[in-house]
Motif scaffolding. Structure first.
Motif, short mmCIF file in Angstrom:
data_model
loop_
_atom_site.label_atom_id
_atom_site.label_comp_id
_atom_site.label_asym_id
_atom_site.label_seq_id
_atom_site.Cartn_x
_atom_site.Cartn_y
_atom_site.Cartn_z
N GLN A 216 -14.72 -2.55 -5.93
CA GLN A 216 -15.13 -1.90 -5.32
C GLN A 216 -15.16 -1.74 -3.96
OE1 GLN A 216 -19.07 -3.96 -5.41
NE2 GLN A 216 -20.27 -2.96 -6.31
N ILE A 217 -13.86 -2.69 -3.01
CA ILE A 217 -13.55 -2.33 -2.30
C ILE A 217 -12.23 -1.33 -2.05
CG2 ILE A 217 -11.71 -3.97 -0.27
CD1 ILE A 217 -13.81 -6.44 -1.26
N GLN A 218 -10.97 -1.64 -3.52
CA GLN A 218 -10.40 -0.26 -3.32
C GLN A 218 -10.54 0.64 -3.32
OE1 GLN A 218 -9.39 0.60 -7.94
NE2 GLN A 218 -7.12 0.74 -7.25
N LYS A 219 -12.32 1.07 -3.97
CA LYS A 219 -12.98 2.36 -3.81
C LYS A 219 -12.87 3.03 -2.40
CE LYS A 219 -14.65 6.39 -6.08
NZ LYS A 219 -15.33 7.30 -5.01
N ASP A 314 -7.36 7.77 -5.81
CA ASP A 314 -6.82 8.45 -4.86
C ASP A 314 -5.50 7.84 -5.17
OD1 ASP A 314 -5.82 10.68 -3.65
OD2 ASP A 314 -7.02 9.88 -1.30
N PRO A 315 -4.32 7.95 -5.58
CA PRO A 315 -2.85 8.12 -5.70
C PRO A 315 -2.03 8.39 -4.74
CG PRO A 315 -3.92 10.37 -7.62
CD PRO A 315 -4.69 9.84 -6.60
N SER A 316 -2.48 9.58 -4.14
CA SER A 316 -2.01 9.92 -2.93
C SER A 316 -2.40 8.97 -1.21
CB SER A 316 -2.29 11.05 -2.44
OG SER A 316 -3.85 11.16 -2.14
N ASN A 317 -3.49 8.04 -1.93
CA ASN A 317 -3.62 6.93 -0.36
C ASN A 317 -4.14 5.15 -1.56
OD1 ASN A 317 -4.63 5.88 1.59
ND2 ASN A 317 -7.19 6.30 1.57
N PRO A 318 -3.37 4.70 -2.18
CA PRO A 318 -3.46 4.01 -2.74
C PRO A 318 -4.12 2.88 -2.03
CG PRO A 318 -0.83 4.08 -2.79
CD PRO A 318 -1.92 6.10 -1.73
N VAL A 319 -5.12 2.15 -2.84
CA VAL A 319 -5.06 1.25 -1.92
C VAL A 319 -5.47 -0.41 -3.15
CG1 VAL A 319 -7.49 0.01 -1.49
CG2 VAL A 319 -7.16 1.96 -0.83
N GLN A 320 -4.88 -1.38 -2.32
CA GLN A 320 -4.01 -2.69 -3.03
C GLN A 320 -5.38 -4.03 -2.89
OE1 GLN A 320 -2.17 -2.27 -5.88
NE2 GLN A 320 -0.64 -0.51 -4.50
N VAL A 321 -5.31 -4.67 -4.38
CA VAL A 321 -6.88 -5.24 -3.96
C VAL A 321 -6.32 -7.00 -4.03
CG1 VAL A 321 -8.63 -3.63 -3.24
CG2 VAL A 321 -7.82 -4.48 -5.70
N VAL A 393 5.34 -4.15 -10.08
CA VAL A 393 4.38 -4.39 -10.58
C VAL A 393 3.30 -5.27 -9.20
CG1 VAL A 393 1.97 -4.53 -11.14
CG2 VAL A 393 3.84 -3.54 -12.81
N TYR A 394 3.61 -6.39 -9.04
CA TYR A 394 3.36 -7.76 -8.41
C TYR A 394 3.39 -7.33 -6.84
CZ TYR A 394 1.05 -9.29 -12.38
OH TYR A 394 0.28 -8.93 -13.90
N VAL A 395 4.86 -7.34 -6.60
CA VAL A 395 5.27 -7.39 -5.66
C VAL A 395 4.86 -6.55 -4.60
CG1 VAL A 395 7.49 -7.42 -3.49
CG2 VAL A 395 6.91 -9.27 -5.45
N PRO A 396 4.67 -5.49 -4.57
CA PRO A 396 4.53 -3.88 -4.35
C PRO A 396 3.02 -4.08 -4.08
CG PRO A 396 6.06 -3.35 -5.70
CD PRO A 396 5.83 -4.39 -6.01
N ALA A 397 2.27 -4.94 -5.19
CA ALA A 397 0.24 -5.28 -4.53
C ALA A 397 0.21 -5.84 -3.82
CB ALA A 397 0.33 -5.32 -6.18
N ALA A 398 1.05 -7.03 -3.64
CA ALA A 398 1.09 -8.29 -2.63
C ALA A 398 1.21 -7.44 -1.11
CB ALA A 398 2.23 -9.67 -2.77
N ASN A 399 2.35 -7.35 -0.89
CA ASN A 399 3.16 -6.53 0.04
C ASN A 399 2.21 -5.22 0.47
OD1 ASN A 399 5.34 -8.20 0.32
ND2 ASN A 399 6.60 -6.51 -1.03
N GLY A 400 1.39 -4.23 -0.34
CA GLY A 400 0.52 -4.01 0.36
C GLY A 400 -0.90 -4.45 0.56
N TYR A 401 -2.00 -5.35 -0.03
CA TYR A 401 -2.67 -5.38 0.35
C TYR A 401 -2.87 -5.87 1.39
CZ TYR A 401 -6.43 -9.10 0.16
OH TYR A 401 -8.17 -9.85 0.12
#
Length: 454
Positions: A216-219, A314-321, A393-401
């Motif tokens: 939900q937070i991702q949305k 929204d792939p143009s505005n990715p949100v990492q959770v 996958v995981y490092v970019p996700a962690a960096n974007g959180y």
């Protein structure tokens, strides 16, 4: 990784009403030399007996090694470690010590979403003045936010759970599916596989409320807003459009039979993962270690798993959770908070401990020394058949959180969410209706506990 451990443990029963009472300045701290602060019986052996001792509770599988590494390298302080139980078992003992005003350790391992529950009871110490500036750069902004309440810092991040999509390569290949980049593509792929007589594409479990919250937070949802400067006021927004959209989305997939309705972390669910009942598993970076320990990725399903980034709205505005994560906090019963903070900052921060943690899939480290190391980033993960999952996958996700704000009564919220997701999967309510009921339930509970709901 720690979030899934807590799913196996009984949650601590914490009375928020007494927590609010504890906010008043006349509450005593109690004595500091009994129970958990007693260094006479340690699980580990302290060899530098001339140094002061800090007591600590924690449950990581390799905690013995981590404590020994710290004690060998430190000439100022030694750690006396005890494992009093995992997750809820430890929290119950800590709550007892909080209520008694004595018996807590100097340093305690807690999951990040539990920090506000203990902070509101004056049970944890703000460690910003005890060396925070010296280690601030070792962790991301999102990691620090998860251990903060307002502007105060109540823990040192250790491990986390950036979310991604684990998938079965054999199923994707059979039905000519490529990893979906958006949730719309995820639903389309699920429908394609179902129409071809294939397995369910994923699962919408009622017992993984923290995962549902993260999605939900991702949305765009922001379930809670809380500032300790106004400890009796809290913002609760559980039925905003983003929250409703996510519950409606997964409810629709479940009702159409595109995803399962199975509780996760059960033998039945794991059997389904092993036997190809599900094409994907939306989970955190600790999942490969958990699945390996549960027997997944061995035998007939060896080499069949891969991982891709979490689908986006929204792939143009990715949100990492993120789902899960633990920290070391200094308790208000610590004999010497400054010395205890040195332990909290130093535990699981040396190269040897960090390396042991991620090579044995015990933790997904949040310390940037590990996240940026070539050995970690370039690792070919055996569970994923040699895929460089961290790099891809995981490092970019962690960096974007960017982190979240947790509530002081997170366990009640998670339990209430479980009830509503069960109703969705049973078909008695829509996702939107469930969100409205969840808002009503949790807001009423907060008011009962003495909060003013914004």
């Amino acid at each position: 990784m720690s979030m899934k451990r807590t799913l196996f443990a009984a949650a601590a029963v914490l009375t928020v009403a007494s927590a609010l009472a504890a906010c008043s300045p006349d509450q005593g701290q109690g004595t500091a030399n009994a129970g958990g602060n007693n260094a006479s019986s340690c699980t580990n052996t302290i060899t530098k007996k001339e140094l002061p001792v800090v007591t600590m509770w924690g449950w990581y599988p390799n905690m013995q090694l981590v404590v020994d590494n710290f004690n060998k390298q430190n000439s100022e302080v030694q750690v006396c470690w005890t494992n009093v139980g995992q997750g809820g078992d430890e929290y119950q003992k800590f709550q007892t010590a909080i209520s008694a005003g004595t018996g807590a350790p100097d340093v305690i391992m807690v999951e990040m979403d539990r920090i506000p529950t203990f902070q509101i009871q004056n049970a944890l110490v703000d460690i910003k003045k005890y060396g925070f500036d010296g280690v601030k750069a070792n962790y991301s902004e999102g990691a620090w936010k998860d251990v903060s309440v307002g502007n105060a810092v109540y823990g040192v991040p250790v491990d986390g759970g950036p979310l991604a999509m684990i998938y079965r390569k054999d199923i994707f290949d059979k039905y000519k599916i490529t990893p979906p980049k958006t949730w719309a593509e995820y639903e389309q792929a699920a429908q394609k596989v179902k129409d071809a007589g294939g397995p369910q594409f994923g699962d919408f479990g009622a017992n993984v409320s923290a995962l549902t919250m993260a999605l939900q937070i991702q949305k765009g949802a922001a379930p809670f807003t809380y500032d300790p400067a106004q400890p009796k006021s809290i913002g609760i927004k559980l039925n905003d459009q983003a929250s409703k959209d996510v519950l409606d989305y997964w409810g629709r997939l479940a009702q159409k039979g595109l995803v399962g309705k199975q509780d996760q972390f059960t033998p039945e669910y794991i059997s389904g993962v092993i036997n190809g009942k599900y094409a994907t598993y939306i989970s955190a970076a600790w999942a490969p270690g958990y699945l390996t320990g549960a027997g997944v990725g061995k035998g007939k399903d060896t080499g069949k798993f891969a991982v891709a980034p979490l689908p986006q709205w929204d792939p143009s505005n990715p949100v990492q959770v993120n789902w899960g994560g633990s920290a070391f906090s200094v308790t208000s019963q610590a004999k010497n908070p400054e010395l205890a903070a040195k332990v909290a900052f130093g535990l699981y921060a040396d190269d040897a401990s960090l390396t042991d943690g991620w090579t044995n899939q015990i933790i997904f480290p949040l310390n940037l020394k590990a996240l940026k190391s070539p050995e970690f980033v370039d690792l070919k993960v055996a569970f994923f058949d040699g895929q460089q999952a961290n790099k891809e996958v995981y490092v970019p996700a962690a960096n974007g959180y960017k982190g979240v704000t947790y509530s002081p009564f997170g366990q009640y919220y998670f339990d209430a969410m479980t009830k509503q997701v069960s109703a969705i999967t049973e078909g008695s309510v829509t996702g939107s209706q469930a969100a409205d009921k969840l808002q009503e339930d949790v807001a009423a509970y907060a008011k009962e506990q003495g909060f003013t709901v914004q």
